[in-house]
Design an enzyme around this catalytic site. Structure first.
Site, short mmCIF file in Angstrom:
data_model
loop_
_atom_site.label_atom_id
_atom_site.label_comp_id
_atom_site.label_asym_id
_atom_site.label_seq_id
_atom_site.Cartn_x
_atom_site.Cartn_y
_atom_site.Cartn_z
N GLN A 31 1.77 -6.04 -3.22
CA GLN A 31 2.56 -6.37 -1.80
C GLN A 31 3.70 -5.32 -1.66
OE1 GLN A 31 1.45 -9.60 -3.35
NE2 GLN A 31 -0.34 -8.71 -2.83
N THR A 66 -9.77 -5.04 1.99
CA THR A 66 -10.39 -5.36 2.89
C THR A 66 -11.12 -4.40 3.82
OG1 THR A 66 -8.55 -5.32 4.51
CG2 THR A 66 -8.76 -7.54 3.25
N ASP A 85 0.79 -1.30 0.10
CA ASP A 85 0.15 0.01 0.02
C ASP A 85 0.67 1.27 -0.06
OD1 ASP A 85 -2.23 -1.61 0.32
OD2 ASP A 85 -2.23 -1.68 2.01
N THR A 87 -7.59 -1.17 0.85
CA THR A 87 -8.47 -1.03 -0.59
C THR A 87 -9.28 -2.46 -0.68
OG1 THR A 87 -6.51 0.15 -1.45
CG2 THR A 87 -8.02 -0.58 -2.82
N PRO A 133 -8.70 -0.99 8.86
CA PRO A 133 -7.68 0.15 9.28
C PRO A 133 -6.32 -0.24 9.23
CG PRO A 133 -9.21 -0.30 11.08
CD PRO A 133 -9.59 -1.30 10.02
N ARG A 134 -5.64 0.30 8.69
CA ARG A 134 -4.08 0.19 8.54
C ARG A 134 -3.38 0.40 9.94
NH1 ARG A 134 -3.74 2.45 2.61
NH2 ARG A 134 -4.73 0.78 1.44
N LYS A 193 1.97 2.17 -5.09
CA LYS A 193 2.41 1.49 -6.39
C LYS A 193 1.53 1.74 -7.54
CE LYS A 193 2.53 -2.42 -4.24
NZ LYS A 193 2.09 -2.11 -2.91
N ASP A 247 2.28 14.73 1.48
CA ASP A 247 1.46 15.66 2.00
C ASP A 247 0.89 15.43 3.42
OD1 ASP A 247 0.57 13.66 0.01
OD2 ASP A 247 -1.52 14.22 0.83
N ASN A 294 -5.27 -10.21 -3.43
CA ASN A 294 -4.98 -9.69 -2.19
C ASN A 294 -4.50 -8.15 -2.45
OD1 ASN A 294 -2.68 -10.60 -3.59
ND2 ASN A 294 -1.56 -11.33 -1.85
N GLY A 321 -4.71 -4.46 -3.74
CA GLY A 321 -5.43 -3.38 -4.01
C GLY A 321 -4.82 -2.19 -4.40
N HIS A 322 -5.03 -1.77 -5.81
CA HIS A 322 -4.07 -0.58 -6.17
C HIS A 322 -4.93 0.54 -6.61
CE1 HIS A 322 -0.43 -3.39 -7.27
NE2 HIS A 322 -0.74 -3.48 -5.90
P1 GDP Z 1 -0.95 0.27 -3.64
O1 GDP Z 1 -1.49 -0.99 -3.00
O2 GDP Z 1 0.72 0.59 -3.22
O3 GDP Z 1 -1.15 0.52 -4.81
O4 GDP Z 1 -1.50 1.51 -2.76
P2 GDP Z 1 -2.90 1.64 -2.29
O5 GDP Z 1 -3.77 1.85 -3.49
O6 GDP Z 1 -3.39 0.42 -1.67
O7 GDP Z 1 -2.82 2.60 -1.13
C1 GDP Z 1 -2.29 4.07 -1.44
C2 GDP Z 1 -3.42 4.92 -1.01
O8 GDP Z 1 -2.97 6.29 -1.05
C3 GDP Z 1 -4.34 5.26 -2.34
O9 GDP Z 1 -5.52 5.68 -1.95
C4 GDP Z 1 -3.82 6.27 -3.21
O10 GDP Z 1 -4.93 6.80 -3.96
C5 GDP Z 1 -3.36 7.26 -2.19
N1 GDP Z 1 -2.19 7.87 -2.78
C6 GDP Z 1 -1.26 7.60 -3.43
N2 GDP Z 1 -0.24 8.44 -3.56
C7 GDP Z 1 -0.59 9.54 -2.41
C8 GDP Z 1 -0.15 10.88 -2.20
O11 GDP Z 1 1.03 11.33 -2.53
N3 GDP Z 1 -0.90 11.48 -1.42
C9 GDP Z 1 -2.17 11.14 -0.93
N4 GDP Z 1 -2.73 11.86 -0.26
N5 GDP Z 1 -2.66 9.99 -1.20
C10 GDP Z 1 -1.81 9.28 -2.01
P1 IMO Z 2 -0.77 -4.20 -2.18
O1 IMO Z 2 -0.40 -4.72 -3.50
C1 IMO Z 2 -1.07 -4.63 2.12
C2 IMO Z 2 -0.78 -8.79 3.86
C3 IMO Z 2 -2.11 -9.09 4.45
C4 IMO Z 2 -1.54 -10.06 5.49
C5 IMO Z 2 -0.50 -10.93 4.61
C6 IMO Z 2 -0.70 -12.05 4.16
O2 IMO Z 2 -2.01 -3.50 -2.11
O3 IMO Z 2 0.13 -3.49 -1.62
P2 IMO Z 2 -2.50 -12.83 1.92
O4 IMO Z 2 -3.72 -12.70 1.68
O5 IMO Z 2 -1.50 -12.50 0.84
O6 IMO Z 2 -2.02 -14.44 2.26
O7 IMO Z 2 -2.07 -12.04 3.40
O8 IMO Z 2 -0.21 -10.03 3.61
N1 IMO Z 2 -1.17 -8.26 2.35
C7 IMO Z 2 -1.31 -6.85 2.14
N2 IMO Z 2 -1.00 -5.86 2.81
N3 IMO Z 2 -1.03 -4.48 0.67
C8 IMO Z 2 -1.09 -5.56 0.02
O9 IMO Z 2 -1.27 -5.50 -1.38
C9 IMO Z 2 -1.32 -6.81 0.54
N4 IMO Z 2 -1.34 -8.13 0.06
C10 IMO Z 2 -1.32 -8.98 0.97
O10 IMO Z 2 -2.72 -8.13 5.08
O11 IMO Z 2 -0.91 -9.30 6.46
MG MG Z 3 -3.09 -1.60 -1.93
#
Ligand code: GDP
Ligand code: IMO
Ligand code: MG
Length: 429
Positions: A225, A306, A13, A304, A309-310, A16, A338, A38, A40-41
């Site tokens: 991940q 599940t 998270d 994203t 809360p992280r 990426k 930010d 698993n 969520g982007h």
């Molecule tokens: P990923 O799994 O690595 O692709 O990241 P996620 O999408 O799960 O979580 C990142 C969250 O932060 C998403 O809601 C993005 O829209 C948001 N995000 C990414 N970059 C920024 C940033 O620079 N500032 C803010 N406020 N939100 C961001």
């Molecule tokens: P993105 O790509 C954050 C975590 C789960 C759990 C562990 C094992 O959005 O960054 P799994 O279902 O993979 O067997 O769970 O890994 N986990 C993630 N945490 N972002 C993810 O993906 C994750 N994918 C798995 O919360 O701790």
């Molecule tokens: Mg994610």
């Protein structure tokens, strides 16, 4: 011409998806190389939010081919839902754009049921998985009992394999876990239907990438991940069942190391983690609430996939040094800078302390890690809202200093800073 790899430098998270979307503009192919739904982007384009789980984050760029690579595990039901949702929003997801590697593995309802049953049995030691069947699907893969996507080319053959697989899993579900069984015949019929729908998308992903590279085109590998969820290099056993690190990209796509140009680590300006396991810089109470947000902004720290809360904490440079070394990062991207605006002081973990000793390196032994306390160096914060910054000069001096400090301490350049979720809310350094 070359392969660039985007990797999560923390526990996932990191942002990426949005960085992949940014760099996809120059790529011919964007490919996911590990994990499954698993992940969520989130990609935000002109205020529109796309939450992607299996389909690469390049899909919002019309000309880009998106490959779900051999290192992934695919739940066909989830993929078809995601495809339909994108199509409904006008995104072209035809087989000329979206491709599935024949050697990727399939997730079935039995894998999901086993994931749930195993987590329930672990009780207080639960990993906190996403319950998407990821671990059991990779277990079948490494146990050489997996169902490869290539079976989608033959619906009836797939149905037979699925029937047998469900029957075998039912035995385990009942005898080991006392869980409910699945209807093997119904699931097999479902998979025959998925096969009809998905077979036009099958390709040899390695050949597809090789041809693009030979034609002088760029390929972007999108990590899912993060480094600390890596099966070998993360906080085992509190990890996922695949290899989100750079080595995983080569295996998960079938590309040789001589094709790699950039290895781009994405890190948040602080740290977050979903699920269980060690987290030396974790905060609680009001400080955690400040970094997590209340949930009213779409970017607040709630999963994203599940909605959980992280867990959050200050930036941990011990983690980032490990990520630099394990992945051979050539550069870093810092996201969510930010979020730190308005904080008076910004503690940053520069090393760990254990039994009076100072540790520079991340200890891979969880028992050692459990005894580590962060050693913080506190930097000055800034008060200005920086979401409108587009150049380094737009940032307050202390925000620039914060980023420089990360680069110095990790001996790795920071090439982009993101200051909001929008496609344009990025500073190229
Ligand atoms: P990923 O799994 O690595 O692709 O990241 P996620 O999408 O799960 O979580 C990142 C969250 O932060 C998403 O809601 C993005 O829209 C948001 N995000 C990414 N970059 C920024 C940033 O620079 N500032 C803010 N406020 N939100 C961001
Ligand atoms: P993105 O790509 C954050 C975590 C789960 C759990 C562990 C094992 O959005 O960054 P799994 O279902 O993979 O067997 O769970 O890994 N986990 C993630 N945490 N972002 C993810 O993906 C994750 N994918 C798995 O919360 O701790
Ligand atoms: Mg994610």
């Amino acid at each position: 011409m070359a392969l660039d790899i985007i990797i999560g430098a923390q526990w996932g998270d990191e942002g990426k998806g949005r960085i992949t979307d940014l760099l996809a503009a120059q790529a011919a192919i964007v490919a996911r190389y590990s994990g499954g739904d698993n992940a969520g982007h989130t990609v935000t384009v002109a205020g529109e939010i796309f939450k992607l789980h299996l389909i690469p984050s390049g899909i919002i760029h019309p000309g880009v081919i998106c490959l779900i690579g051999n290192g992934t595990v695919i739940n066909p039901a989830v993929l078809l839902r995601e495809m339909a949702a994108l199509a409904a929003r006008g995104v072209d997801i035809g087989p000329h754009r979206l491709k599935i590697s024949r050697s990727a593995h399939l997730i079935t309802p039995a894998h999901v049921a086993l994931d749930k049953a195993k987590e329930a049995q672990r009780g207080k030691d639960a990993i906190g998985t996403t319950l998407r069947g990821i671990g059991p699907a990779y277990t079948d893969k490494t146990g050489r009992e997996g169902l490869r996507a290539e079976l989608l080319a033959d619906p009836e053959g797939l149905a037979d394999h699925v029937h047998e697989h469900i029957a075998r899993a039912n035995d385990v579900l009942v005898k080991i876990y006392g869980a409910e069984t699945l209807d093997a015949t119904a699931v097999a019929a479902q998979f025959a239907d998925y096969a009809q729908q998905l077979q036009p998308y099958l390709v040899d992903g390695s050949v597809l990438i090789d041809e693009a590279l030979r034609h002088g085109r760029d390929v972007l590998a999108e990590g899912a991940q993060g480094t600390f969820l890596d099966l070998d290099h993360g906080s085992y056993p509190y990890v996922t069942s695949s290899w989100p690190t750079a080595g995983g990209a080569l295996i998960g796509l079938g590309v040789g190391p001589n094709k790699v140009r950039r290895v781009i680590g994405v890190a948040k300006a602080f740290t977050s983690r979903v699920g269980s396991g060690p987290f030396p810089c974790e905060l609680s109470g009001a400080e955690a609430g400040r970094l997590r947000g209340t949930g009213e902004n779409p970017w607040d720290e709630y999963g994203t996939t599940t909605g959980r809360p992280r867990r959050v904490g200050w930036l941990d440079l011990v983690l980032l040094r490990h990520a630099v070394r394990i992945n051979g990062l050539t550069e870093q991207v810092i996201t969510k800078l930010d979020i730190l605006s308005g904080l008076e002081k910004l503690p940053v973990c520069v090393a760990y302390e254990r039994q009076g000793e100072r540790l520079q390196h991340y200890p891979t032994d969880l028992r050692v890690l459990a005894e580590c306390r962060p050693i913080y160096q506190t930097l000055d914060g800034w008060q200005e809202n920086i979401m409108g910054a587009r150049t380094l000069a737009d940032l307050p001096a202390n925000a620039r200093r914060y980023v420089e400090f990360i680069a110095e301490q990790t001996e790795t350049a920071v090439t982009y800073i993101s200051v909001g979720p929008g496609r344009d809310q990025v500073i190229q350094v």
